[in-house]
Design a protein around this motif. Structure first.
Motif, PDB file in Angstrom:
ATOM      1  N   ASP A 343      85.575 -16.163  52.773  1.00  0.00           N
ATOM      2  CA  ASP A 343      86.835 -15.773  53.415  1.00  0.00           C
ATOM      3  C   ASP A 343      86.731 -14.396  54.052  1.00  0.00           C
ATOM      4  N   GLN A 344      85.995 -13.506  53.401  1.00  0.00           N
ATOM      5  CA  GLN A 344      85.825 -12.171  53.992  1.00  0.00           C
ATOM      6  C   GLN A 344      85.061 -12.249  55.307  1.00  0.00           C
ATOM      7  N   GLN A 347      87.346 -13.557  57.936  1.00  0.00           N
ATOM      8  CA  GLN A 347      88.262 -12.519  58.422  1.00  0.00           C
ATOM      9  C   GLN A 347      87.581 -11.656  59.478  1.00  0.00           C
ATOM     10  N   LEU A 404      92.680 -19.523  58.573  1.00  0.00           N
ATOM     11  CA  LEU A 404      91.804 -18.634  59.331  1.00  0.00           C
ATOM     12  C   LEU A 404      91.146 -19.357  60.494  1.00  0.00           C
TER      13      LEU A 404
END
Length: 906
Positions: A343-344, A347, A404
């Motif tokens: 997820d990082q 992002q 995302l």
């Protein structure tokens, strides 16, 4: 009817069709009429015909047609692409089990293929897929929530086992309602239409939670029922819960018993060893995956370890079991870290995709400005391709994140509009460039048909036109590889046909030039070179070269082959002349031999040999003057006739004239050895009577010697061997007098060096002297470095005997300074060398270490206040002695070496 008669009629018909677009007088009116005609929605065939005819007349008006045609073509292509991707999406929606990754991949691949996702039917299908994916993700989230709720219920039941059985009985009513409610919610999840599309890991999780909760609830009910029965009947068995059993014992008046730890049953050692080996293998694989950070692989290895523990858990020892549970806990943490890291990374990719546009902040009172792309078309395409590839790799390392992905895809689609505009522009430019190249090919063919030969035999102009065609072809703009491969053979064929007359005449010129090369070889091989024949042949070559051009490299090779035999003939003639000149000059031969000896000495690297060879070469250069001096001395002893003879012989030698008549002594042909071997001088003549003269009565002068004449003399006085010479006269480097050179009035006459040297001897002695000076400088630098190294070694070993001699140290070190250095090394180490080192660095302007910069500045300020003290540049010898008197240190040695490297050369 011919094409010439058809074209005006076609133009008239098209002009009528377009409302006068061809007959309009100005470009603006033509463009306006084309816009009016396009507003009536003509057919694509009509627009194509009008564009073909109008593009050669007015490109500005034709651009409107080209844009409309490109838009129609693009819309047709997008409709086909939209239909194709709509069928793929409907096939995905029709599947009973939808894979989220396939749905997201459809949207990504459709955007790459250029499908219009923002228009129907793809917009609606995209929304259906998004709702389906959202429903599946929500269902998966609810499964995780249900699992957590089951864990909480089980914990509530387990906590009641640590309290009184009466509290458990009071809480059993609420649990009796909560557990069935949880089971109903779990059944609702199984009945959801999207249950078949959830990830494969979620159904086992829900099923295990249901089973575990039911087992815990049933055990709790059975234990509670036993506790109630035991409380009513003292003979009833106690419940299996230790806390409740102890409470009931106390109520019955029976003391509590310590629970006995059940002993493990005895197991066959071979069975235990096999179980331990099986668990260790699975545990080692899991620990390896955890160490390498593989999230998915570690999840599979953790599952295998759990199965091994279920099968062999009772057969292994406690240590191995604890190690296995620790590895399982680490695998769970790694799986969560992989999800967080994925997820990082997503992002970051979303931030990069949204950063492809600049969004300037609106000023006060102004409307917000539209975002501006940061890159052009090609750069934007590369950026988008790289970002989507990175997203794909991130999806492989962790579970997907739809929210995302939606942000990322929207940003990429917005940026792809810039790429679409650039691609349209590139396609339009490619079409225009292709049309230009086709027109150029036709122009070359027409020119070749009109010019089968050069006009007025101007083959250079013919070749120039061909080169201009080739330059225009290179500058015709960029084409795709496929289009260029189609046009390149046509261009080569056309330019080859146009250049065929020039190639034929060049072939004839080559034959004539080869014949002239053979003729030049014959002329060069003749014993007597005929200059008139060579000039005539060169003129013929120049005429041929000026009339018919060839390739520059080929023409240069032919010219080199033509001039080589002639140059060799002239070189032979020059060498013969030089050999004759070298054979006539004995002084040149002596100088050449001395120069060769000096070059040999330079190769040895011995300074003494080099200096001796330099002295020998200088003696050879002064040989003429020494011989003349010997003859003059002999003439003074023998009388005036001999002196007059010497003067008569020196005059031609001085001016570089021809040698004297046979029988006379020639100083230019005699060396110092020959002068020494000359016949003995005649008997000494009678001394002349003393003549009165004025003595020099100045202080320090001998009164018996006459006053020296003034340096300058009167203007016009001659200077030379017999008296003053002409003002401004000097001698050149080769030993002869140069009357053309200027000089200051009253300058002393130059040394008589004899006649001028030949070119070979002069260059040889000059190069030998230059090489000798360079070798001496190099040897001096090496000796300086060796002396400095030897001095530092003497300091390190406290050995005064190893201090270099004064000659090795150089003229900058006096014997007294060297003696102080020896004395400092002879004594025991004492004193501090910090200030002395700073003074040495100030004197040599050497850099100071960073930690000593403050001390150096302080010392410089102190030196400014000591006006009468000598400066560090004057006392550096004593400072070196103080440093040598202190203890040796590697850092101080480096600082001393840096300072002495400069000071010893001054």
């Amino acid at each position: 009817m011919t094409q010439a008669t058809l074209k005006p009629n076609d133009t008239r018909a098209l002009d009528t069709l377009t409302g006068g677009a061809f007959s309009a007088p100005t470009s603006g009116e033509r463009a306006a009429r084309v816009r009016e005609w396009l507003a009536r929605d003509p057919s694509p065939e009509q627009m194509q015909e009008v564009f073909r005819e109008l593009s050669g007349r007015d490109k500005g008006a034709a651009r409107l047609l080209r844009e409309r045609l490109d838009e129609i073509k693009r819309s047709k292509g997008q409709e086909a692409i939209a239909a194709e991707w709509a069928d793929k999406a409907r096939a995905l929606l029709a599947q009973p089990k939808l894979n989220i990754a396939d749905a997201l991949a459809w949207q990504r691949d459709a955007a790459k293929a250029g499908a219009p996702l923002s228009r129907e039917p793809l917009a609606g299908i995209k929304a259906q897929l998004a709702d389906r994916v959202k429903g599946i993700e929500d269902l998966q989230h609810r499964v995780q929530v249900q699992r957590e709720a089951a864990v909480l219920l089980a914990q509530r039941i387990e906590v009641l086992s640590t309290k009184s059985w009466q509290d458990a009985k009071a809480a059993a009513e609420s649990l009796a309602a909560d557990v069935p409610a949880w089971q109903q919610q779990a059944e609702a999840l199984l009945a959801d239409p999207n249950w078949g599309s959830v990830d494969a890991r979620f159904p086992p999780l829900l099923e295990s939670s249901r089973t575990q909760l039911q087992v815990v609830w049933d055990a709790f009910q059975i234990a509670l029922a036993q506790a109630v029965a035991a409380a009513q009947d003292p003979a009833a068995p106690l419940p299996p819960v230790p806390v409740w059993a102890d409470e009931l014992r106390l109520a019955r008046g029976v003391p509590a018993e310590a629970p006995a730890k059940p002993a493990k049953p005895k197991v066959d050692p071979e069975v235990r060893a096999r179980a331990t080996q099986a668990v260790r293998e699975v545990l080692g694989k899991l620990e390896q995956e955890i160490a390498e950070g593989h999230g998915k692989a570690s999840a599979g290895a953790a599952s295998a370890l759990r199965n091994a523990l279920k099968e062999h858990g009772k057969l292994i020892d406690d240590k191995l079991e604890n190690q296995a549970h620790a590895a399982l806990a680490a695998a769970g943490e790694l799986e969560g870290w992989q999800r967080w890291r994925a997820d990082q990374l997503r992002q970051e990719l979303v931030a990069k995709a949204e950063g492809l546009f600049e969004r300037p902040a609106p000023a006060e009172g102004q409307e917000p400005q539209p975002p501006k792309p940061r890159y052009g078309g090609r750069k934007m395409q590369e950026q988008l391709r790289g970002l989507r590839e990175q997203w794909k790799q991130t999806d492989q390392g962790g579970p997907p994140n739809h929210a995302l992905w939606k942000r990322f895809d929207d940003a990429c689609n917005e940026a792809y509009k810039v790429v679409e505009a650039w691609l349209d522009k590139v396609k339009a430019e490619a079409a225009e460039h292709k049309a230009q190249r086709l027109a150029l090919i036709e122009e070359v063919k027409a020119w070749a048909a009109e010019n089968p030969t050069a006009r007025d035999d101007d083959w250079k102009g013919f070749n120039r036109i061909l080169h201009q065609f080739e330059d225009r072809w290179r500058d015709a703009g960029h084409l795709s590889e496929k289009a260029f491969a189609e046009l390149q053979p046509q261009w080569k064929e056309a330019i080859r046909a146009a250049a065929s007359p020039l190639e034929a005449i060049q072939k004839q010129s080559l034959e004539r030039r080869h014949a002239m090369i053979d003729e030049a070889r014959e002329l060069g091989a003749e014993p007597q070179l005929r200059i008139d024949a060579v000039k005539a042949l060169q003129q013929r070559w120049q005429g041929e070269a000026q009339g018919i051009p060839l390739d520059r490299k080929h023409e240069q090779k032919l010219w080199d082959a033509f001039r080589k035999p002639i140059d060799e003939a002239f070189n032979r003639k020059t060498q013969e002349r030089e050999r004759a000149a070298a054979a006539l000059s004995e002084r040149d031969r002596v100088v050449l031999e001395a120069s060769k000896a000096l070059e040999a000495a330079n190769a040895t690297g011995d300074a003494q040999k080099i200096k001796a060879a330099m002295s020998a070469l200088e003696a050879a250069l002064r040989g003429q003057a020494q011989a003349a001096a010997a003859v003059a001395a002999a003439g003074q002893e023998s009388g005036a006739p001999a002196a007059q003879a010497a003067e008569g012989e020196a005059a031609p030698a001085e001016t570089g004239a021809a040698p004297p008549a046979e029988g006379a002594v020639e100083p230019a042909a005699e060396s110092a050895g020959e002068a020494a071997a000359a016949p003995p001088a005649p008997p000494k003549a009678t001394p002349k009577p003393v003549i009165a003269m004025r003595g020099d009565d100045r202080p320090g002068m001998k009164k018996t010697e006459p006053v020296a004449p003034a340096r300058g003399g009167r203007f016009g006085d001659r200077k030379g061997p017999g008296g003053p010479g002409r003002p401004g006269e000097r001698r050149d480097d080769r030993g002869g007098r140069d009357a053309r050179a200027g000089g200051r009035f009253g300058e002393r006459p130059a040394e008589d060096r004899g006649p001028r040297l030949g070119d070979v001897a002069f260059r040889a002695q000059r190069e030998a002297l230059e090489h000798a000076q360079m070798a001496l400088k190099k040897l001096a630098a090496q000796a300086h470095g060796e002396a400095l190294t030897q001095l530092l070694t003497a300091w390190e070993q406290r050995s005064a005997d190893q201090v270099p001699s004064a000659q090795e140290l150089g003229k900058a070190v006096s014997p007294a300074v060297r003696a102080s250095w020896v004395q400092a090394l002879g004594a025991a180490p004492a004193g501090d060398a910090a200030e002395a080192l700073l003074r040495l660095e100030i004197a040599s302007e050497a850099p100071t270490p960073a930690e000593q910069l403050a001390a150096r500045r302080m010392l410089q300020l102190q030196l400014l206040t000591r006006r009468n003290d000598p400066s560090p540049a004057q006392t550096w010898g004593q400072d070196v002695a103080r440093v040598l008197a202190s203890a040796y240190d590697a850092g101080s040695a480096r600082r001393l070496q840096n300072a002495l490297r400069t000071l010893l050369r001054r």
